[in-house]
Design a protein around this motif. Structure first.
Motif, short mmCIF file in Angstrom:
data_model
loop_
_atom_site.label_atom_id
_atom_site.label_comp_id
_atom_site.label_asym_id
_atom_site.label_seq_id
_atom_site.Cartn_x
_atom_site.Cartn_y
_atom_site.Cartn_z
N ARG A 5 23.71 -31.64 -48.69
CA ARG A 5 22.41 -32.09 -49.23
C ARG A 5 22.10 -33.54 -48.87
N ASP A 6 23.13 -34.31 -48.46
CA ASP A 6 22.90 -35.69 -48.03
C ASP A 6 22.08 -35.74 -46.74
N LEU A 7 22.07 -34.64 -45.98
CA LEU A 7 21.29 -34.61 -44.74
C LEU A 7 19.79 -34.64 -45.01
N ILE A 14 24.69 -41.35 -43.70
CA ILE A 14 25.85 -40.54 -43.33
C ILE A 14 26.57 -41.09 -42.09
N THR A 15 25.95 -42.00 -41.38
CA THR A 15 26.54 -42.54 -40.16
C THR A 15 27.88 -43.23 -40.40
N PRO A 16 28.04 -44.04 -41.46
CA PRO A 16 29.35 -44.67 -41.66
C PRO A 16 30.50 -43.67 -41.83
N ILE A 77 28.37 -51.00 -35.33
CA ILE A 77 27.53 -50.06 -36.09
C ILE A 77 27.89 -50.12 -37.57
N LEU A 78 29.18 -50.14 -37.88
CA LEU A 78 29.60 -50.21 -39.28
C LEU A 78 29.17 -51.53 -39.93
N ILE A 79 29.21 -52.62 -39.17
CA ILE A 79 28.79 -53.91 -39.71
C ILE A 79 27.31 -53.89 -40.05
N VAL A 80 26.50 -53.27 -39.20
CA VAL A 80 25.06 -53.19 -39.47
C VAL A 80 24.81 -52.45 -40.78
N PHE A 81 25.51 -51.36 -41.00
CA PHE A 81 25.34 -50.62 -42.24
C PHE A 81 25.87 -51.40 -43.44
#
Length: 97
Positions: A5-7, A14-16, A77-81
């Motif tokens: 359901r997170d989609l 959900i990317t991290p 990418i993780l830093i941006v999130f």
């Protein structure tokens, strides 16, 4: 981990949680390309020993550089999130006063 359901909701990214899986897939691809380059270098040694040796060394170096570059991209990418999460916390803290 994320749920199905997170989609369909935009409250949580959900990317991290998925980025680690993509990182390991990219590592596997780099290793496969490296193995291919090593075999090509060994085959090229039959024609030109020096050229094959250079090809062998460059494929191993390419794998190492590819793995390091992949890690840097994944961390970016993780830093941006993470920055986004911290900015949201700062915004929520400012609205509380």
């Amino acid at each position: 981990m994320f749920e199905f359901r997170d989609l369909f909701q935009w409250d949580r990214f959900i990317t991290p949680t998925i980025i680690k899986t993509f990182y390991w897939l990219v590592i596997a691809l780099w290793i496969l390309f490296g193995i291919s380059g090593v075999f090509s270098g060994l085959a090229a040694m039959a024609i030109s020993p020096f050229g094959g040796f250079i090809m062998l060394l460059s494929s191993v170096a390419g794998v190492l550089v590819g793995i390091i570059f992949s890690r840097i991209v994944a961390e970016f990418i993780l830093i941006v999130f993470r920055i986004n999460e911290h900015l949201g916390a700062i915004r929520d803290q400012g609205q509380g006063h």
